[in-house]
Design a protein around this motif. Structure first.
Motif, mmCIF file in Angstrom:
data_model
loop_
_atom_site.group_PDB
_atom_site.id
_atom_site.type_symbol
_atom_site.label_atom_id
_atom_site.label_comp_id
_atom_site.label_asym_id
_atom_site.label_seq_id
_atom_site.Cartn_x
_atom_site.Cartn_y
_atom_site.Cartn_z
ATOM 1 N N VAL A 264 0.841 -1.201 0.000
ATOM 2 C CA VAL A 264 0.000 0.000 0.000
ATOM 3 C C VAL A 264 0.877 1.252 0.000
ATOM 4 O O VAL A 264 1.781 1.392 0.826
ATOM 5 N N ASP A 265 0.607 2.144 -0.923
ATOM 6 C CA ASP A 265 1.332 3.415 -1.027
ATOM 7 C C ASP A 265 0.618 4.434 -0.138
ATOM 8 O O ASP A 265 -0.404 5.011 -0.521
ATOM 9 N N MET A 266 1.140 4.674 1.075
ATOM 10 C CA MET A 266 0.468 5.534 2.031
ATOM 11 C C MET A 266 0.410 6.993 1.577
ATOM 12 O O MET A 266 -0.526 7.718 1.912
ATOM 13 N N ASP A 267 1.403 7.429 0.810
ATOM 14 C CA ASP A 267 1.365 8.807 0.289
ATOM 15 C C ASP A 267 0.163 8.994 -0.628
ATOM 16 O O ASP A 267 -0.546 10.001 -0.554
ATOM 17 N N ALA A 268 -0.063 7.989 -1.486
ATOM 18 C CA ALA A 268 -1.211 8.055 -2.396
ATOM 19 C C ALA A 268 -2.519 7.925 -1.618
ATOM 20 O O ALA A 268 -3.517 8.578 -1.944
ATOM 21 N N VAL A 269 -2.500 7.089 -0.578
ATOM 22 C CA VAL A 269 -3.694 6.907 0.255
ATOM 23 C C VAL A 269 -4.090 8.229 0.907
ATOM 24 O O VAL A 269 -5.254 8.644 0.868
ATOM 25 N N VAL A 270 -3.112 8.917 1.514
ATOM 26 C CA VAL A 270 -3.385 10.174 2.211
ATOM 27 C C VAL A 270 -3.882 11.236 1.232
ATOM 28 O O VAL A 270 -4.840 11.968 1.516
ATOM 29 N N LYS A 271 -3.252 11.302 0.079
ATOM 30 C CA LYS A 271 -3.641 12.292 -0.931
ATOM 31 C C LYS A 271 -5.083 12.084 -1.364
ATOM 32 O O LYS A 271 -5.884 13.028 -1.442
ATOM 33 N N ASP A 272 -5.428 10.837 -1.648
ATOM 34 C CA ASP A 272 -6.785 10.503 -2.077
ATOM 35 C C ASP A 272 -7.779 10.723 -0.936
ATOM 36 O O ASP A 272 -8.901 11.211 -1.142
ATOM 37 N N ALA A 273 -7.370 10.368 0.283
ATOM 38 C CA ALA A 273 -8.260 10.499 1.438
ATOM 39 C C ALA A 273 -8.610 11.956 1.723
ATOM 40 O O ALA A 273 -9.764 12.281 2.026
ATOM 41 N N VAL A 274 -7.622 12.831 1.648
ATOM 42 C CA VAL A 274 -7.881 14.263 1.864
ATOM 43 C C VAL A 274 -8.846 14.785 0.807
ATOM 44 O O VAL A 274 -9.770 15.555 1.096
ATOM 45 N N LEU A 275 -8.655 14.330 -0.437
ATOM 46 C CA LEU A 275 -9.537 14.730 -1.537
ATOM 47 C C LEU A 275 -10.976 14.288 -1.265
ATOM 48 O O LEU A 275 -11.933 15.048 -1.453
ATOM 49 N N ARG A 276 -11.133 13.067 -0.794
ATOM 50 C CA ARG A 276 -12.478 12.551 -0.496
ATOM 51 C C ARG A 276 -13.097 13.285 0.691
ATOM 52 O O ARG A 276 -14.293 13.569 0.693
ATOM 53 N N THR A 277 -12.282 13.553 1.700
ATOM 54 C CA THR A 277 -12.788 14.274 2.867
ATOM 55 C C THR A 277 -13.355 15.625 2.456
ATOM 56 O O THR A 277 -14.451 16.017 2.866
ATOM 57 N N GLU A 278 -12.603 16.338 1.639
ATOM 58 C CA GLU A 278 -12.995 17.683 1.242
ATOM 59 C C GLU A 278 -14.206 17.696 0.313
ATOM 60 O O GLU A 278 -15.009 18.631 0.353
ATOM 61 N N ASN A 279 -14.351 16.685 -0.532
ATOM 62 C CA ASN A 279 -15.385 16.728 -1.557
ATOM 63 C C ASN A 279 -16.550 15.777 -1.338
ATOM 64 O O ASN A 279 -17.612 15.958 -1.939
ATOM 65 N N SER A 280 -16.378 14.784 -0.455
ATOM 66 C CA SER A 280 -17.452 13.813 -0.247
ATOM 67 C C SER A 280 -17.742 13.545 1.218
ATOM 68 O O SER A 280 -18.623 12.758 1.534
ATOM 69 N N GLY A 281 -17.007 14.189 2.121
ATOM 70 C CA GLY A 281 -17.198 13.948 3.549
ATOM 71 C C GLY A 281 -18.578 14.374 4.027
ATOM 72 O O GLY A 281 -19.152 15.359 3.553
ATOM 73 N N ILE A 282 -19.120 13.616 4.979
ATOM 74 C CA ILE A 282 -20.414 13.922 5.578
ATOM 75 C C ILE A 282 -20.252 13.939 7.096
ATOM 76 O O ILE A 282 -19.771 12.967 7.684
ATOM 77 N N VAL A 283 -20.627 15.051 7.723
ATOM 78 C CA VAL A 283 -20.589 15.167 9.176
ATOM 79 C C VAL A 283 -22.029 15.269 9.682
ATOM 80 O O VAL A 283 -22.781 16.147 9.253
ATOM 81 N N PHE A 284 -22.402 14.356 10.571
ATOM 82 C CA PHE A 284 -23.744 14.354 11.151
ATOM 83 C C PHE A 284 -23.648 14.890 12.574
ATOM 84 O O PHE A 284 -23.008 14.285 13.436
ATOM 85 N N ILE A 285 -24.246 16.069 12.806
ATOM 86 C CA ILE A 285 -24.209 16.710 14.125
ATOM 87 C C ILE A 285 -25.541 16.461 14.807
ATOM 88 O O ILE A 285 -26.564 17.054 14.446
ATOM 89 N N ASP A 286 -25.533 15.568 15.784
ATOM 90 C CA ASP A 286 -26.769 15.194 16.471
ATOM 91 C C ASP A 286 -27.009 16.121 17.669
ATOM 92 O O ASP A 286 -26.070 16.703 18.217
ATOM 93 N N GLU A 287 -28.270 16.217 18.053
ATOM 94 C CA GLU A 287 -28.696 17.000 19.220
ATOM 95 C C GLU A 287 -28.264 18.459 19.128
ATOM 96 O O GLU A 287 -27.853 19.069 20.124
ATOM 97 N N ILE A 288 -28.372 19.033 17.945
ATOM 98 C CA ILE A 288 -27.976 20.445 17.794
ATOM 99 C C ILE A 288 -28.948 21.363 18.529
ATOM 100 O O ILE A 288 -28.618 22.497 18.871
ATOM 101 N N ASP A 289 -30.167 20.863 18.780
ATOM 102 C CA ASP A 289 -31.132 21.684 19.530
ATOM 103 C C ASP A 289 -30.667 21.936 20.960
ATOM 104 O O ASP A 289 -31.083 22.902 21.600
ATOM 105 N N LYS A 290 -29.793 21.055 21.476
ATOM 106 C CA LYS A 290 -29.326 21.208 22.864
ATOM 107 C C LYS A 290 -28.368 22.386 23.022
ATOM 108 O O LYS A 290 -28.089 22.803 24.144
ATOM 109 N N VAL A 291 -27.818 22.900 21.908
ATOM 110 C CA VAL A 291 -26.930 24.064 22.010
ATOM 111 C C VAL A 291 -27.601 25.320 21.476
ATOM 112 O O VAL A 291 -26.951 26.341 21.267
ATOM 113 N N ALA A 292 -28.928 25.245 21.232
ATOM 114 C CA ALA A 292 -29.683 26.428 20.824
ATOM 115 C C ALA A 292 -30.062 27.230 22.060
ATOM 116 O O ALA A 292 -30.463 26.671 23.079
#
Length: 477
Positions: A264-292
């Motif tokens: 496994v080429d870790m340099d290529a893995v990291v490069k691709d992973a950062v690209l996916r994070t930036e363009n396809s990442g999904i963050v689910f923030i639960d219980e946001i009403d509790k900080v309203a």
């Protein structure tokens, strides 16, 4: 930016265009197909499914846009509003699975803890990048599986049948010896692949990471420092070889994993992973009403100040900023944020205006009815009744629920939710656990009765007393 850089960017971006695919890996899923996939696991909530399906398809559409316009298209973040147990988290989780995208779920309330307000809000992006690296690394490992398996087989054969080589200063091995050795190795390779050597014990040298079990402790809020220090020590300290005695079948697994990591080429893995994070990442923030902030209470002090502070910490990340991670800087401009909350006390309008503006799509999920509970118990691929049937099959017992039993369970769930606390489909877990606990307890000793039929009478006999006693229901159901 010159033309060469634009072409390179487009080429890189094409890697993430085809994340959303159907089962045959042929073409990106349409919104209608995404909803159909979600329907396999989640009952009802058509508006929410439609909203997330459109958002997911829009991500693919954006990645197909050429030129600078692509960077100008920002994701439409979503707020899912509804009581607990109606499918908010499950929709987001299944959506991420469909997309093959990095996904993390965080609780908005954890950012109110002492020492975790402010900087640690960024940990959600660090976790997202970590998840992306895991996904890409697993993909590369899978693609190298055949080569890794062959390399592992060669290492085992070298132990069982050492290769014969001609030395430069002496010549003890003849061509005939080398041919015989080759034939023997070929024969042993066939036996190895058929599992005939699995029980034979051999000694192998495996690499041991000296800092694998080392825990780096730091001040509160300095979680990334500890993580990075572990990586630094891992790079400084060489990996030690340890001789272990094990069966061939176990050695093959250990060596295959070791060989795959080498490929496994870790340099290529990291490069691709950062690209996916930036363009396809999904963050689910639960219980946001509790900080309203509860504007109706007035005062503007105490806990509300803390809540507003958390919202302001979240704001730059949701708006788009650059977060430093162990894999390099990650931009959050095109990460999709899905927030959810029951909003029993606070309202979405109680969030600070800037944060509200970053969640333009609001979807209200409906409370589940008795008819919904019937469908939840029977239709999804992971339906609760199917799960319990599978569990009982391990004891060679057939568990049958007739329609009257399912209807009665659904009726009890709806009634208890209405009279005590509405926890949605989670009520079904509690009811079925109480209904089947004696059966599950006695199953291993149940030699004679191999088929158990559950009808409405059985349900009533076991749960009627608990349901009628409201105080008892609060504690048990």
């Amino acid at each position: 930016m010159d033309n060469t850089e634009i072409k390179l960017t487009n080429k890189q971006m094409n890697k993430v265009i085809n994340f959303v695919r159907n089962e045959n890996n042929e073409a990106p899923l349409t919104p209608r197909q995404i909803v159909a996939e979600l329907d396999k696991f989640i009952i009802g909530q058509g508006d929410a499914k439609k909203a997330v399906a459109i958002s997911l398809r829009n991500r693919w559409r954006r990645q197909c846009v050429q030129g600078e316009m692509r960077n100008e298209i920002i994701p439409n973040n979503i707020i899912l509003i509804g009581p607990t147990g109606v499918g908010k988290t499950e929709i987001a989780r299944r959506l991420a699975n469909l997309a093959g995208a990095p996904f993390v779920k965080v609780e908005a309330t954890k950012f109110t803890e002492v020492g975790y307000v402010g900087r640690d809000v960024e940990s959600m992006i660090r976790d997202l990048a970590e998840r992306a690296v895991t996904i890409v690394k697993d993909e590369q490992t899978e693609s190298k599986k055949i080569a890794a398996r062959e390399a592992a087989e060669n290492r085992i054969l070298d132990i069982l049948i050492p290769p014969v080589q001609k030395g430069p200063s002496f010549d003890t091995a003849t061509d005939e010896d080398m041919e015989d050795n080759s034939k023997t190795r070929k024969k042993f390779r066939t036996m190895l692949r058929k599992g005939k050597l699995d029980e034979r014990e051999i000694e192998i040298d495996t690499q041991v990471d000296q800092v694998h079990n080392m825990q780096i402790l730091g001040p509160v809020g300095m979680d990334e420092m500890g993580m990075n220090m572990q990586d630094i020590f891992s790079n400084i300290l060489p990996k030690k070889n340890k001789t272990r005695k094990m069966k061939v079948c176990d050695a093959l697994i250990a060596l295959e994993k070791e060989e795959a990591e080498k490929l496994v080429d870790m340099d290529a893995v990291v490069k691709d992973a950062v690209l996916r994070t930036e363009n396809s990442g999904i963050v689910f923030i639960d219980e946001i009403d509790k900080v309203a902030s509860r504007s109706s209470k007035g005062g503007g002090s105490g806990p509300d100040v803390s809540r507003e502070g958390v919202q302001r910490d979240l704001l730059p990340i949701v708006e788009g900023s650059t977060i430093n991670t162990k894999y390099g800087p990650v931009k959050t401009d095109h990460v999709l944020f899905i927030a959810s909350g029951a909003f029993h006390v606070a309202k979405p309008s109680d969030l600070i205006p800037e944060l509200q503006g970053r969640f333009p799509i609001r979807v209200e999920l409906k409370s589940l009815t008795e008819e919904d509970f019937i469908k939840i118990l029977t239709l999804p691929e992971n339906a609760l009744i199917k799960q319990y049937k599978a569990l009982m099959e391990t004891e060679d017992i057939v568990l049958n629920f007739d329609d009257s039993a399912i209807k009665e369970i659904a009726s009890i769930a709806a009634k208890v939710n209405e009279e005590i606390t509405n926890i949605g489909a989670r009520r079904l877990h509690t009811i079925l656990t109480n209904l089947l606990d004696e059966i599950l307890f006695n199953a291993p000793d149940n030699i004679d009765e191999k088929t158990i039929n559950i009808d409405a009478k059985h349900v009533k006999d076991n749960l009627d007393l608990i349901v009628k006693d409201t105080d008892l229901s609060k504690y048990i159901l």
